[in-house]
Design a protein around this motif. Structure first.
Motif, short mmCIF file in Angstrom:
data_model
loop_
_atom_site.label_atom_id
_atom_site.label_comp_id
_atom_site.label_asym_id
_atom_site.label_seq_id
_atom_site.Cartn_x
_atom_site.Cartn_y
_atom_site.Cartn_z
N GLU A 36 4.95 7.17 -1.30
CA GLU A 36 3.67 7.73 -0.78
C GLU A 36 2.66 6.52 -0.81
OE1 GLU A 36 2.66 10.48 -3.77
OE2 GLU A 36 3.92 12.03 -3.38
N HIS A 37 1.66 6.91 -0.17
CA HIS A 37 0.48 5.96 0.23
C HIS A 37 -0.19 5.51 -1.16
CE1 HIS A 37 -2.90 3.66 1.65
NE2 HIS A 37 -3.60 4.58 1.29
N LEU A 38 -0.27 4.39 -1.39
CA LEU A 38 -1.23 3.86 -2.71
C LEU A 38 -2.72 3.21 -2.41
CD1 LEU A 38 -1.58 3.00 -5.56
CD2 LEU A 38 -0.33 0.71 -4.95
N ASN A 39 -3.64 3.99 -2.55
CA ASN A 39 -4.94 3.48 -2.32
C ASN A 39 -5.27 2.66 -3.32
OD1 ASN A 39 -7.61 2.87 -1.60
ND2 ASN A 39 -8.08 5.19 -1.47
N PHE A 40 -4.80 1.19 -3.40
CA PHE A 40 -5.14 0.31 -4.63
C PHE A 40 -6.61 0.13 -4.63
CE2 PHE A 40 -3.77 -2.49 -0.85
CZ PHE A 40 -5.30 -3.18 -0.63
N LYS A 41 -7.40 0.24 -3.82
CA LYS A 41 -8.88 0.06 -3.91
C LYS A 41 -9.38 0.85 -5.05
CE LYS A 41 -9.61 -1.40 0.79
NZ LYS A 41 -10.35 -1.19 2.18
N ASN A 42 -8.59 1.92 -5.51
CA ASN A 42 -9.07 2.83 -6.61
C ASN A 42 -8.68 2.45 -7.79
OD1 ASN A 42 -10.22 4.52 -4.86
ND2 ASN A 42 -8.52 6.14 -4.58
N LEU A 43 -7.86 1.16 -8.15
CA LEU A 43 -7.59 0.63 -9.19
C LEU A 43 -8.80 0.04 -9.65
CD1 LEU A 43 -4.14 -0.49 -8.37
CD2 LEU A 43 -4.64 1.28 -9.79
N THR A 44 -9.06 0.25 -10.79
CA THR A 44 -10.37 -0.52 -11.55
C THR A 44 -10.09 -1.31 -12.66
OG1 THR A 44 -10.60 1.55 -13.15
CG2 THR A 44 -11.83 1.54 -11.05
N ASN A 45 -9.01 -1.22 -13.34
CA ASN A 45 -8.62 -2.25 -14.42
C ASN A 45 -7.78 -3.19 -13.95
OD1 ASN A 45 -7.94 -2.85 -17.05
ND2 ASN A 45 -6.21 -1.79 -17.30
N VAL A 46 -8.41 -4.08 -13.27
CA VAL A 46 -7.84 -5.09 -12.46
C VAL A 46 -8.02 -6.35 -12.98
CG1 VAL A 46 -7.15 -3.82 -10.58
CG2 VAL A 46 -9.25 -5.21 -10.63
N GLY A 47 -8.89 -6.56 -14.23
CA GLY A 47 -9.57 -7.76 -14.70
C GLY A 47 -10.56 -8.47 -13.69
N HIS A 48 -9.99 -9.80 -13.74
CA HIS A 48 -10.76 -10.76 -12.52
C HIS A 48 -10.26 -10.91 -11.31
CE1 HIS A 48 -13.48 -11.65 -16.16
NE2 HIS A 48 -12.79 -12.45 -16.72
N TYR A 49 -9.30 -10.19 -11.16
CA TYR A 49 -8.32 -10.35 -9.82
C TYR A 49 -9.09 -9.77 -8.75
CZ TYR A 49 -4.57 -12.00 -12.72
OH TYR A 49 -3.80 -12.35 -13.51
N GLN A 50 -8.82 -9.92 -7.44
CA GLN A 50 -9.22 -9.20 -6.31
C GLN A 50 -8.14 -8.82 -5.51
OE1 GLN A 50 -12.20 -11.10 -3.86
NE2 GLN A 50 -13.21 -12.01 -5.71
N ASP B 264 0.64 -1.17 0.02
CA ASP B 264 0.08 -0.07 0.01
C ASP B 264 0.82 1.16 0.10
OD1 ASP B 264 1.00 0.05 2.64
OD2 ASP B 264 -1.03 -0.01 3.55
N SER B 265 2.07 1.01 -0.53
CA SER B 265 2.89 2.29 -0.63
C SER B 265 3.49 2.44 -2.02
CB SER B 265 4.10 2.43 0.55
OG SER B 265 3.34 2.74 1.81
#
Length: 238
Positions: A154-168, A111-112
């Motif tokens: 810096e902090h990475l809010n990976f929950k804002n990534l939308t182009n992640v295919g079928h991954y969680q 998350d960074s």
């Protein structure tokens, strides 16, 4: 965030969508094969529970190696080669037509946005950059900027990534269940831009097991208003 989102699937790919490949069918190797020579065993004098185990003499070691060789030859001669050929055909069929994994396919994401600690001395010379990364010199300035010591993570809010295919996407310490399959851990670096914000570079690291991982320099260019992968340059592999 736009850059990482636009190139996320370019880096991860869809390989993990499938169930893990089965191991290749077992086959013995003849001990006289150049691919399986019986190596000389180095005997060391050790002490266990107060008793000294002396190194074996050369005749004893030779007899033991001969017994091992005879055992391997016996296994080789008795092996069911017809069944091995059938199993090999089935294995190749499975590899050519992999089964889709129906579980939750989990990617752990750090998350960074980190600053990579990379030694790129030989790659950043004018000749080295063109030879190794095969891009024009203007891109090398982005790499220099990326590894500058005054940048901070810096902090990475990976929950804002939308182009992640079928991954969680999940945090690093995510506790999985039997319905989850954790396939890899991802780390992204800070993304650095050129002056007119049309070219960027970042570092991507993926760990997929104890002896499985990759590290890339990722070069992205903005074309017709869209960020598109220019090239990914592999720095290391495990």
């Amino acid at each position: 965030m736009e850059v990482i989102n636009a190139t996320f699937m370019d880096m991860v790919g869809t390989y993990y969508y499938n169930e893990p490949s089965p191991p290749a069918p077992y086959r013995p190797i003849h001990p006289d094969s150049v691919n399986n020579e019986i190596e000389t065993v180095i005997e060391l004098t050790i002490e266990l529970d107060g008793e000294r185990n002396e190194p074996k003499d050369s005749l004893t070691k030779a007899n033991e190696l001969e017994l091992e060789r005879n055992s391997l030859i016996n296994e080789f001669n008795k092996f069911d080669w017809e069944k091995y050929r059938q199993d090999s055909v089935e294995w190749q069929t499975l590899l050519s037509n992999p089964k889709k994994d129906r579980r939750n396919i989990i990617l752990n994401v750090y998350d960074s946005l980190v600053i990579p600690n990379l030694d790129l001395t030989t790659r950043l010379t004018e000749k080295g950059f063109r030879a190794n990364i095969q891009l024009e010199d203007s891109w090398s300035q982005l790499v220099i900027k990326l590894v500058r010591s005054d940048l901070r993570s810096e902090h990475l809010n990976f929950k804002n990534l939308t182009n992640v295919g079928h991954y969680q996407l999940r945090r690093m310490n995510f506790e999985s269940t039997e319905n989850d399959r954790m396939v890899a851990s991802l780390t992204f670096s800070r993304v650095v831009f050129n002056q007119d914000r049309t070219k960027v570079c970042y570092y991507y690291r993926e760990h997929c097991g104890p002896n499985c991982g990759y590290g890339y320099l990722v070069f992205v260019e903005r074309t017709d208003g869209t960020w598109k992968l220019k090239i990914k340059h592999q720095l290391w592999i495990s």
